[in-house]
Motif scaffolding. Sequence first.
Motif, mmCIF file in Angstrom:
data_model
loop_
_atom_site.group_PDB
_atom_site.id
_atom_site.type_symbol
_atom_site.label_atom_id
_atom_site.label_comp_id
_atom_site.label_asym_id
_atom_site.label_seq_id
_atom_site.Cartn_x
_atom_site.Cartn_y
_atom_site.Cartn_z
ATOM 1 N N PHE A 130 -0.336 1.798 4.395
ATOM 2 C CA PHE A 130 -1.680 2.274 4.052
ATOM 3 C C PHE A 130 -2.658 1.919 5.151
ATOM 4 O O PHE A 130 -3.445 2.766 5.604
ATOM 5 C CB PHE A 130 -2.124 1.667 2.718
ATOM 6 C CG PHE A 130 -3.466 2.144 2.243
ATOM 7 C CD1 PHE A 130 -3.571 3.279 1.461
ATOM 8 C CD2 PHE A 130 -4.630 1.469 2.596
ATOM 9 C CE1 PHE A 130 -4.814 3.732 1.030
ATOM 10 C CE2 PHE A 130 -5.869 1.906 2.171
ATOM 11 C CZ PHE A 130 -5.959 3.039 1.381
ATOM 12 N N ALA A 131 -2.647 0.664 5.605
ATOM 13 C CA ALA A 131 -3.573 0.239 6.659
ATOM 14 C C ALA A 131 -3.316 1.015 7.946
ATOM 15 O O ALA A 131 -4.258 1.481 8.605
ATOM 16 C CB ALA A 131 -3.441 -1.262 6.898
ATOM 17 N N VAL A 132 -2.050 1.177 8.314
ATOM 18 C CA VAL A 132 -1.723 1.886 9.555
ATOM 19 C C VAL A 132 -2.111 3.358 9.449
ATOM 20 O O VAL A 132 -2.639 3.954 10.395
ATOM 21 C CB VAL A 132 -0.226 1.729 9.873
ATOM 22 C CG1 VAL A 132 0.161 2.576 11.080
ATOM 23 C CG2 VAL A 132 0.106 0.269 10.135
ATOM 24 N N SER A 133 -1.862 3.968 8.299
ATOM 25 C CA SER A 133 -2.217 5.380 8.126
ATOM 26 C C SER A 133 -3.728 5.581 8.126
ATOM 27 O O SER A 133 -4.224 6.614 8.598
ATOM 28 C CB SER A 133 -1.604 5.915 6.832
ATOM 29 O OG SER A 133 -2.144 5.249 5.692
ATOM 30 N N ASP A 166 -1.715 -8.130 13.243
ATOM 31 C CA ASP A 166 -1.893 -9.420 12.576
ATOM 32 C C ASP A 166 -1.554 -9.332 11.092
ATOM 33 O O ASP A 166 -0.957 -10.254 10.522
ATOM 34 C CB ASP A 166 -3.341 -9.901 12.747
ATOM 35 C CG ASP A 166 -3.664 -10.264 14.186
ATOM 36 O OD1 ASP A 166 -2.721 -10.474 14.976
ATOM 37 O OD2 ASP A 166 -4.861 -10.325 14.538
ATOM 38 N N LEU A 167 -1.940 -8.224 10.464
ATOM 39 C CA LEU A 167 -1.614 -8.039 9.053
ATOM 40 C C LEU A 167 -0.110 -7.966 8.846
ATOM 41 O O LEU A 167 0.429 -8.504 7.867
ATOM 42 C CB LEU A 167 -2.287 -6.766 8.536
ATOM 43 C CG LEU A 167 -2.081 -6.433 7.062
ATOM 44 C CD1 LEU A 167 -2.642 -7.543 6.178
ATOM 45 C CD2 LEU A 167 -2.743 -5.096 6.728
ATOM 46 N N LYS A 168 0.593 -7.341 9.763
ATOM 47 C CA LYS A 168 2.045 -7.255 9.673
ATOM 48 C C LYS A 168 2.671 -8.636 9.745
ATOM 49 O O LYS A 168 3.628 -8.953 9.014
ATOM 50 C CB LYS A 168 2.564 -6.355 10.788
ATOM 51 C CG LYS A 168 4.031 -5.960 10.653
ATOM 52 C CD LYS A 168 4.903 -6.835 11.515
ATOM 53 C CE LYS A 168 6.358 -6.419 11.406
ATOM 54 N NZ LYS A 168 7.271 -7.338 12.111
ATOM 55 N N ASP A 205 -11.708 3.239 -2.162
ATOM 56 C CA ASP A 205 -13.145 3.231 -1.908
ATOM 57 C C ASP A 205 -13.442 2.857 -0.465
ATOM 58 O O ASP A 205 -14.308 3.462 0.187
ATOM 59 C CB ASP A 205 -13.817 2.254 -2.870
ATOM 60 C CG ASP A 205 -15.323 2.183 -2.665
ATOM 61 O OD1 ASP A 205 -16.010 3.176 -2.975
ATOM 62 O OD2 ASP A 205 -15.822 1.145 -2.186
ATOM 63 N N ILE A 206 -12.736 1.873 0.062
ATOM 64 C CA ILE A 206 -12.936 1.455 1.454
ATOM 65 C C ILE A 206 -12.566 2.584 2.405
ATOM 66 O O ILE A 206 -13.294 2.876 3.367
ATOM 67 C CB ILE A 206 -12.098 0.200 1.743
ATOM 68 C CG1 ILE A 206 -12.657 -0.996 0.975
ATOM 69 C CG2 ILE A 206 -12.062 -0.099 3.235
ATOM 70 C CD1 ILE A 206 -11.734 -2.196 0.970
ATOM 71 N N PHE A 207 -11.442 3.221 2.150
ATOM 72 C CA PHE A 207 -11.021 4.340 2.998
ATOM 73 C C PHE A 207 -12.042 5.466 2.981
ATOM 74 O O PHE A 207 -12.363 6.058 4.023
ATOM 75 C CB PHE A 207 -9.656 4.836 2.539
ATOM 76 C CG PHE A 207 -9.223 6.118 3.178
ATOM 77 C CD1 PHE A 207 -9.023 6.206 4.540
ATOM 78 C CD2 PHE A 207 -9.027 7.262 2.408
ATOM 79 C CE1 PHE A 207 -8.624 7.388 5.141
ATOM 80 C CE2 PHE A 207 -8.635 8.449 2.990
ATOM 81 C CZ PHE A 207 -8.429 8.511 4.364
ATOM 82 N N LEU A 242 -10.605 -4.255 3.484
ATOM 83 C CA LEU A 242 -9.261 -3.696 3.316
ATOM 84 C C LEU A 242 -8.205 -4.780 3.489
ATOM 85 O O LEU A 242 -7.220 -4.826 2.747
ATOM 86 C CB LEU A 242 -9.037 -2.566 4.320
ATOM 87 C CG LEU A 242 -7.687 -1.852 4.256
ATOM 88 C CD1 LEU A 242 -7.490 -1.185 2.899
ATOM 89 C CD2 LEU A 242 -7.565 -0.827 5.376
ATOM 90 N N ASP A 243 -8.395 -5.661 4.459
ATOM 91 C CA ASP A 243 -7.482 -6.793 4.637
ATOM 92 C C ASP A 243 -7.419 -7.653 3.377
ATOM 93 O O ASP A 243 -6.341 -8.091 2.956
ATOM 94 C CB ASP A 243 -7.934 -7.648 5.823
ATOM 95 C CG ASP A 243 -7.352 -7.158 7.132
ATOM 96 O OD1 ASP A 243 -6.389 -6.373 7.101
ATOM 97 O OD2 ASP A 243 -7.871 -7.552 8.196
#
Length: 421
Positions: A208-211, A401-403, A317-319, A101-102
């Motif tokens: 998206f990542a946070v949700s 870290d992504l942020k 797909d990852i989710f 996802l990253d």
Amino acid sequence: MRGSSYFKRPAEYYRRTQWTYPDTLRIRGSVIPSVLTDVVIITSFSATILAIEKFNWLERSLNVPNMIVPALSVVVGLILAFRTNTAYDRYWEGRKLWASLDVQIRNFSRMIWVGMKDTPHSATDGGVAGSRGSVRVYAHQLFGRNNSSSSMKSVAKNGALATTTTNASNSTVRGESVSHSTLIDLDSDIHHEDVHEKVLVIRLLLAFAVSVKHHLRQEFGIRYYDLEKLLPEGYEPCAATDHVDTKAQHDKALGDRQRLYNEESWNIHVGNEDGQMSLPLEIAHGLSLWVIAEARQSRIESALIGNLLGSINSMTDIFTNMERIVFTPIPLAYSIHLRQVVYLYCLALPFTFIAALGWLTVPLMCLVSFTLFGMEAIGREIENPFGKDANDLHMDEFCRDLKRELDYTVNLKNFVPGAHA
């Protein structure tokens, strides 16, 4: 150094300070709190059996030949090994999925930042209004839905850009300008108008990542501090959380499986207000609408359109695979049987040690029970790697870290020839 916290050694995810206790003496992060009750029960039982034997409270001896111990030991060992290995496979797969996802979010944000053409806007354009070039961004621009709600009418009266696509999600709109940003200042004069739109989309990637993190933890809705300023103004999620606590009844024809009350015919039709969608999927849908709309206006390099849509497909797909891990736990019958076998083994073992060890049976059984129940507790804790336990994946750190990475991306200048048409 300001950004030094971004770089971490692997051990820092588990050791928060430089000076800490050796692993042998650590309690926080171990399974000791989880197995303490079981160890006390087995140890107390062993002490009781030994007291009965030593004080001759019964007419016969409780000693049992130890010929059955090796056979039981092999069975218990195999079951525990399979349980722990299966749980760790789920843990490792969850980490690989989050890393994937990253990758998709990093690629998507980079392709948007360098591959989207910046076009001049005037103050009368639908997406831009006001002085200093500040941008009005509405929820329906990314989650387009044609309806007759009063909020949509108010947006139309104010001369806002009408939606060009439709969406079956249950989103509503309020015509308000974006006044805050966690990634960049939207009211800054030094940025081109289209930069604001890029930042909004990149902010949605982080959303998206946070949700996904909140959804996997069964935290539904958008009322969380880390989602507060990532979604566009006027956005309201699908009302799927209204049915989280739906009761279920037992279906005898399906054994242990369950079905929901008030089953209706499965008929998909336009205008069905009972339609539901999780927040990550709704964000993915909005991103797809945005990519298609920008592609039709030739504002995205044609070579990148397929890559952008492919990234959205990969994120979905990852989710979905993460959901598979969370909502497909180890079968209940297997977990129950494993715990019963470990208990029976620990309850039977003291009878074989009475004659040979005497009072040493009590500390030995404390050690044996701690070892066996500890392995079972580890498997139970890491089988869902997306929770908040000490040994689960550090998803809050990953999102943080992504942020930081996206913050840096949106502050890089785009020197690609032809980017500013």
